[in-house]
Design a protein around this motif. Structure first.
Motif, mmCIF file in Angstrom:
data_model
loop_
_atom_site.group_PDB
_atom_site.id
_atom_site.type_symbol
_atom_site.label_atom_id
_atom_site.label_comp_id
_atom_site.label_asym_id
_atom_site.label_seq_id
_atom_site.Cartn_x
_atom_site.Cartn_y
_atom_site.Cartn_z
ATOM 1 N N ILE A 1 0.978 -1.304 -0.011
ATOM 2 C CA ILE A 1 0.091 -0.174 -0.003
ATOM 3 C C ILE A 1 0.903 1.365 0.109
ATOM 4 O O ILE A 1 0.722 2.109 -0.800
ATOM 5 C CB ILE A 1 -1.064 -0.124 1.291
ATOM 6 N N TYR B 1 -3.065 0.647 -5.396
ATOM 7 C CA TYR B 1 -3.280 1.081 -3.908
ATOM 8 C C TYR B 1 -4.528 0.403 -3.345
ATOM 9 O O TYR B 1 -4.737 -0.065 -2.350
ATOM 10 C CB TYR B 1 -3.218 2.726 -3.892
ATOM 11 N N ASP C 1 -5.020 -2.206 -0.543
ATOM 12 C CA ASP C 1 -5.857 -1.711 0.602
ATOM 13 C C ASP C 1 -6.993 -2.742 0.778
ATOM 14 O O ASP C 1 -7.028 -2.941 1.974
ATOM 15 C CB ASP C 1 -6.206 -0.189 0.275
ATOM 16 N N HIS D 1 -7.174 -4.520 4.391
ATOM 17 C CA HIS D 1 -8.638 -4.528 5.282
ATOM 18 C C HIS D 1 -9.313 -5.734 5.537
ATOM 19 O O HIS D 1 -10.020 -6.119 6.472
ATOM 20 C CB HIS D 1 -9.254 -3.258 5.083
ATOM 21 N N ALA E 1 -1.351 5.813 3.836
ATOM 22 C CA ALA E 1 -0.981 4.508 3.703
ATOM 23 C C ALA E 1 0.086 4.170 4.642
ATOM 24 O O ALA E 1 -0.206 2.991 5.093
ATOM 25 C CB ALA E 1 -0.004 4.443 2.332
ATOM 26 N N HIS F 1 -1.421 1.902 7.832
ATOM 27 C CA HIS F 1 -1.526 0.649 7.992
ATOM 28 C C HIS F 1 -0.452 -0.173 8.738
ATOM 29 O O HIS F 1 -0.804 -1.132 9.367
ATOM 30 C CB HIS F 1 -1.641 -0.094 6.360
#
Length: 229
Positions: free
Chosen positions: A125, A137, A141, A145, A186, A189
């Motif tokens: 990411i 991205y 992402d 998640h 980013a 994360h």
């Protein structure tokens, strides 16, 4: 003239994999805002971008229409569904109700090995953000998640969040790239993983709350500027 969509990867394999991979690529492009809300895109045009036949592209577009991401336009193609500010607020609220407590609870229950396995994805990411590669991205992402939520062992919950993410496009990503602010979002994360591995539930809750606030800022897009970082 309707703007052309961005280049999409050339795909290979069986027809079934074409359809699934085309749907995934289009979904990522929609979430990132590369396919613009209100614009109409035809299956032949998108098929040319993929370098494959029209049929699997049309089937993928129909799948996305069933998900409420596209509206069929007779004899023209598919229009990207417009999402209102009220809907974006509602999506953010539901995601917060689900993701913040679920992720915070993982501080006590998640296997550290499984959490560490997500670190390469978190780095993807950051790398995609630095390169300004919005499709990469969004794909990384999403994997991060949903992979994190999957550790809670509740498959329906993961699917609900997947649907919410798809319906609420990140219209502001391009602006954040231009302003050099996407990398900061980013990096959250990695911060989240550190807090989870430290078993710090309060820190996890704080990072997730901040991160979802940034996401809502991204959703605001150029027409409705937000605070996304």
């Amino acid at each position: 003239m309707t703007p052309q969509p961005p280049p999409l990867p050339v795909l290979g394999g069986t027809k079934a994999s074409y359809r699934e991979r085309v749907a995934d690529a289009l979904r990522a492009a929609l979430i990132a805002g590369e396919l613009r809300a209100g614009e109409v895109y035809s299956a032949p045009t998108l098929a040319a971008r993929f370098g494959i036949s029209v049929t699997p592209v049309r089937e993928a577009l129909l799948d996305l229409a069933k998900e409420g991401l596209l509206d069929p336009v007779p004899n023209k193609g598919f229009r990207v569904t417009v999402v209102s500010e009220r809907q974006l607020d509602e999506y953010t609220h539901v995601r917060a109700l689900i993701e913040i407590p679920t992720t915070a609870a993982l501080a006590a229950t998640a296997d550290p090995v499984a959490l560490r396995a997500l670190r390469p994805v978190a780095r993807e990411i950051v790398t995609a953000a630095a390169a300004g590669d919005l499709i990469a991205y969004v794909e990384a992402d999403t994997r991060f998640h949903l992979g994190l939520l999957a550790l809670a062992g509740n498959a329906p919950l993961v699917e609900v969040v997947r649907g919410l993410r798809a319906k609420a496009r990140l219209y502001g990503l391009t602006k954040l790239v231009a302003e050099g602010r996407l990398e900061a979002s980013a990096e959250e994360h990695l911060e989240l993983l550190d807090a989870l591995l430290a078993r710090d539930e309060s820190a996890v809750r704080a990072v997730m709350t901040r991160h979802l606030g940034h996401v809502r800022g991204m959703w605001a897009g150029p027409a409705h500027p937000g605070e996304g970082t």
